[in-house]
Design an enzyme around this catalytic site. Structure first.
Site, PDB file in Angstrom:
ATOM      1  N   GLU A  94       1.730   9.549  -9.547  1.00  0.00           N
ATOM      2  CA  GLU A  94       0.970  10.509  -8.754  1.00  0.00           C
ATOM      3  C   GLU A  94       1.441  10.539  -7.308  1.00  0.00           C
ATOM      4  O   GLU A  94       1.881   9.540  -6.751  1.00  0.00           O
ATOM      5  CB  GLU A  94      -0.529  10.157  -8.804  1.00  0.00           C
ATOM      6  N   CYS A 107       1.524  11.037   0.495  1.00  0.00           N
ATOM      7  CA  CYS A 107       1.390   9.646   0.069  1.00  0.00           C
ATOM      8  C   CYS A 107       2.200   9.477  -1.218  1.00  0.00           C
ATOM      9  O   CYS A 107       1.895  10.067  -2.244  1.00  0.00           O
ATOM     10  CB  CYS A 107      -0.095   9.335  -0.151  1.00  0.00           C
ATOM     11  N   CYS A 114       1.923  -1.345 -11.001  1.00  0.00           N
ATOM     12  CA  CYS A 114       2.130  -2.331  -9.932  1.00  0.00           C
ATOM     13  C   CYS A 114       1.929  -3.720 -10.520  1.00  0.00           C
ATOM     14  O   CYS A 114       1.103  -3.910 -11.407  1.00  0.00           O
ATOM     15  CB  CYS A 114       1.125  -2.100  -8.800  1.00  0.00           C
ATOM     16  N   CYS A 118      -3.985  -6.649  -7.246  1.00  0.00           N
ATOM     17  CA  CYS A 118      -5.055  -6.740  -6.254  1.00  0.00           C
ATOM     18  C   CYS A 118      -6.365  -6.345  -6.939  1.00  0.00           C
ATOM     19  O   CYS A 118      -6.410  -5.364  -7.686  1.00  0.00           O
ATOM     20  CB  CYS A 118      -4.775  -5.826  -5.064  1.00  0.00           C
ATOM     21  N   CYS A 121      -7.965  -2.581  -6.641  1.00  0.00           N
ATOM     22  CA  CYS A 121      -7.072  -1.423  -6.740  1.00  0.00           C
ATOM     23  C   CYS A 121      -6.945  -0.953  -8.185  1.00  0.00           C
ATOM     24  O   CYS A 121      -6.701  -1.758  -9.085  1.00  0.00           O
ATOM     25  CB  CYS A 121      -5.694  -1.810  -6.203  1.00  0.00           C
ATOM     26  N   GLY A 189       2.253   1.264  -6.536  1.00  0.00           N
ATOM     27  CA  GLY A 189       3.344   0.301  -6.496  1.00  0.00           C
ATOM     28  C   GLY A 189       3.501  -0.422  -5.175  1.00  0.00           C
ATOM     29  O   GLY A 189       2.876  -0.077  -4.178  1.00  0.00           O
ATOM     30  N   GLU A 190       4.335  -1.462  -5.200  1.00  0.00           N
ATOM     31  CA  GLU A 190       4.635  -2.234  -3.997  1.00  0.00           C
ATOM     32  C   GLU A 190       6.067  -1.877  -3.576  1.00  0.00           C
ATOM     33  O   GLU A 190       7.043  -2.311  -4.206  1.00  0.00           O
ATOM     34  CB  GLU A 190       4.503  -3.735  -4.300  1.00  0.00           C
ATOM     35  N   SER A 221       3.976   0.756   3.441  1.00  0.00           N
ATOM     36  CA  SER A 221       2.819  -0.138   3.369  1.00  0.00           C
ATOM     37  C   SER A 221       3.088  -1.232   2.346  1.00  0.00           C
ATOM     38  O   SER A 221       3.496  -0.952   1.221  1.00  0.00           O
ATOM     39  CB  SER A 221       1.575   0.658   2.960  1.00  0.00           C
ATOM     40  N   SER A 243      -1.236  -4.516   4.183  1.00  0.00           N
ATOM     41  CA  SER A 243      -2.554  -4.550   3.554  1.00  0.00           C
ATOM     42  C   SER A 243      -3.103  -5.962   3.648  1.00  0.00           C
ATOM     43  O   SER A 243      -2.788  -6.814   2.826  1.00  0.00           O
ATOM     44  CB  SER A 243      -2.430  -4.123   2.081  1.00  0.00           C
ATOM     45  N   LEU A 244      -3.932  -6.204   4.647  1.00  0.00           N
ATOM     46  CA  LEU A 244      -4.404  -7.568   4.908  1.00  0.00           C
ATOM     47  C   LEU A 244      -5.689  -7.863   4.125  1.00  0.00           C
ATOM     48  O   LEU A 244      -5.730  -8.784   3.325  1.00  0.00           O
ATOM     49  CB  LEU A 244      -4.600  -7.752   6.417  1.00  0.00           C
ATOM     50  N   HIS A 245      -6.745  -7.115   4.411  1.00  0.00           N
ATOM     51  CA  HIS A 245      -8.001  -7.133   3.637  1.00  0.00           C
ATOM     52  C   HIS A 245      -8.842  -8.395   3.750  1.00  0.00           C
ATOM     53  O   HIS A 245      -9.980  -8.421   3.276  1.00  0.00           O
ATOM     54  CB  HIS A 245      -7.750  -6.854   2.142  1.00  0.00           C
ATOM     55  N   ASN A 320     -12.815   2.740  -2.105  1.00  0.00           N
ATOM     56  CA  ASN A 320     -12.988   3.884  -3.000  1.00  0.00           C
ATOM     57  C   ASN A 320     -13.210   3.391  -4.412  1.00  0.00           C
ATOM     58  O   ASN A 320     -12.342   2.758  -4.995  1.00  0.00           O
ATOM     59  CB  ASN A 320     -11.737   4.776  -2.961  1.00  0.00           C
ATOM     60  N   CYS A 363      -7.376   6.466  -1.555  1.00  0.00           N
ATOM     61  CA  CYS A 363      -6.659   5.178  -1.562  1.00  0.00           C
ATOM     62  C   CYS A 363      -7.072   4.341  -2.767  1.00  0.00           C
ATOM     63  O   CYS A 363      -8.263   4.160  -3.021  1.00  0.00           O
ATOM     64  CB  CYS A 363      -7.010   4.342  -0.341  1.00  0.00           C
TER      65      CYS A 363
END
Ligand code: SAH
Length: 388
Positions: A94, A107, A114, A118, A121, A189-190, A221, A243-245, A320, A363
Site C-alpha cells: 500500500e 507515504c 515487516c 512491533c 503495528c 516495512g523497515e 523512518s 520510531s522511539l515510542h 491508530n 499510521c
C-alpha cells in the site's frame, strides 16, 4: 516482459549510466531516459523521440519499464488517498497520499510485510514476506503522480472548479513534479533492512532528472537499525525519523522488539552522529501514544531528558486502532499534557493529525493482502498474543 529483459525502473543514475556505457552509448542517455520515464511518465521506448531509432529498437528488445498494477483505490473524506498495488509476483503493498495546505506527502512502503513485530503495528501481523526492489519503491511515486495528474485532467475536462486553478498535467514537462512535494518511507516495512534498494530509490527521488526532491523532503523512518543508520549517514543524505515510542529499555523492549538488539543508548549515539553530519540537522523522534502504557508525565520527563542529548524534534502519533489491536489511544488531554512537558523543556513537539482513518490509511494501519496474513494472525491469536 520476457524474463531476460531488465526493468529500467530498478536503475538509479549510476546504474543507468553503466547500462548505457556498457553498450557503447554516451552516459547522458541516462538523463534522457530518466526524464522520459520519471518526469514525463512515458514507458514506451518508441515515444522517446530524442533517442535514435536504432537505440529505441535495441531498448525495446533488452529492457522495459515495468510497473505494479493498481488493484484498489480509496479516497478518504479528508482527501487522503490509498492505493493497493499488486506486484509482479502477486504480493501487494500500500501507498498513501496525504495532501496538506502547504505540501503533499507520499507515504511509501519498503517491504512486503515487516519482520520487526512491533506490538502496536498492524503490518507486523502479516509477518515478513520480502524486500521491495528499487523499481517497486520508485513505482509508488510514479503511480501516485500519474493517478493525481489524471484526476487533475478529469477535473479540467469536466470543467469542475479545481482546487488548483492550473490543473497539473504530466504531459507538460515537469508540471507533474509538484503533485508530490515530500516522500516519507513510513509505509510498510523497515527501510533500513532493505538498504541497497531503498538508497537507490531515494537517489532517484532526489535526482534532478527524475523527481528532484531535496534531501529535506525525503524522510526515512526507522525502528532503529543502528549500524544501518551509520551506513546511511555515509551513503545517502536524507532526513531521518526514528520510531522511539518509549523512553526506557524495559518498555521499548516490549513495544519495539528490535530494541533488545540495539538499546536506546546505542540508538541515541547513532542519532547524534547522524545529526552532526549536516548543519542544523535535527532528528525527528516518533512516539505513538498508547493509553496507560507510555503516556504518563513521568514518561514525558524521561523522554525529555533523552531528547536533550540529541538535536531533535518530537512527533506524537495518536495510536491508530486496527482490528484486534491490544491498545487504545491516549485521550487528547493526556496527549496535550505529555506534549506540554516536552515543549516546556524546549523541545519542538507536534501532535500528528490522524489522516485517512476512515480508509485504514493512517499510521500503522497499512496491510497488503499477502498470502500468509490470515495464517499469521491466527497463529498469534492461538498463542494468546493479545496485549502487552
Ligand atoms: N519501520 C519503520 C517505518 C514504518 S512505520 C519505522 O518503524 O519507523 C511508520 C510509523 O508508524 C512508525 O513510527 C510506527 O511506529 C508508526 N505506527 C505503527 N503502527 C502504528 C499505529 N497503530 N498507530 C500509530 N502509529 C503507528
Amino acid at each position: 516482459m520476457a524474463q531476460d529483459k531488465v526493468n529500467l525502473l530498478n536503475f538509479d543514475r549510476r546504474a543507468l549510466e553503466a547500462f548505457f556505457t556498457a553498450q557503447g552509448e554516451k552516459a547522458f542517455r541516462a538523463s534522457q531516459i530518466m526524464k522520459w520515464v520519471h518526469q514525463r511518465g512515458v514507458t514506451d521506448f518508441a515515444a522517446m523521440t530524442d533517442l535514435s531509432k536504432a537505440l529505441r529498437a535495441r531498448l525495446q528488445e533488452q529492457a522495459g519499464v515495468v510497473l505494479p498494477e493498481v488493484i484498489h483505490r480509496q479516497r478518504s473524506r479528508d482527501g487522503t488517498r490509498k492505493w493497493l498495488l499488486r506486484l509482479a509476483d502477486g504480493n501487494a503493498v500500500e501507498t498513501v497520499f496525504i495532501p496538506e495546505s502547504d505540501r503533499s506527502t507520499l507515504c511509501v512502503s519498503s517491504q512486503v510485510g515487516c519482520s520487526l513485530n512491533c506490538s502496536f503495528c498492524s503490518t507486523a501481523r502479516q509477518g515478513y514476506n520480502r524486500n521491495l526492489e528499487t523499481g517497486e519503491i520508485v513505482a509508488q511515486l510514479w503511480i501516485a503522480r500519474q493517478e493525481l495528474s489524471r484526476e487533475g485532467l478529469v477535473r479540467q475536462a469536466t470543467r469542475e472548479p479545481a482546487a488548483n486553478p492550473d490543473p497539473p498535467s504530466m504531459a507538460r514537462e515537469g508540471a507533474g513534479l509538484r503533485l508530490v512535494t515530500n516522500v516519507v518511507l513510513m509505509g510498510m516495512g523497515e527501510p533500513l533492512l532493505n538498504f541497497e534498494a531503498v538508497v537507490r530509490a531515494m537517489r532517484l527521488m532526489m535526482d534532478d532528472h527524475a523527481y528532484g526532491l531535496s534531501r529535506r523532503r525525503v524522510t526515512l523512518s526507522t525502528a532503529g537499525v543502528v549500524p544501518a543508520i551509520d551506513r546511511l549517514r555515509e551513503t545517502c543524505d536524507v532526513s531521518l525519523a526514528v520510531s522511539l515510542h518509549a523512553p526506557d529499555d524495559a518498555l521499548r523492549d516490549r513495544l519495539v522488539p528490535l530494541n533488545r538488539k540495539y538499546p536506546i543508548a546505542e540508538l541515541m549515539a547513532a542519532c547524534r552522529r547522524y545529526a552532526a553530519a549536516a548543519p542544523r540537522r535535527r532528528i525527528t523522534f516518533e512516539y505513538v501514544m498508547l493509553a496507560g502504557v507510555n503516556d504518563s508525565p513521568a514518561h514525558a520527563r524521561r523522554l525529555l531528558a533523552l531528547m536533550r542529548t540529541v538535536p531533535s524534534k518530537v512527533n506524537l502519533i495518536p495510536f491508530n486502532p486496527f482490528p484486534g489491536a491490544p491498545y487504545r489511544c491516549s485521550p487528547p488531554p493526556v496527549i496535550d499534557a505529555f506534549r506540554e512537558v516536552l515543549v516546556a523543556g524546549g523541545i519542538t513537539t507536534v501532535t500528528r493529525k490522524t489522516r485517512g482513518g476512515d480508509i485504514a490509511a493512517a499510521c500503522g494501519q497499512l496491510v497488503g493482502e499477502v498470502r500468509d496474513r490470515t495464517r499469521r494472525s491466527l497463529r498469534m491469536a492461538v498463542a494468546g498474543i493479545s496485549g502487552p
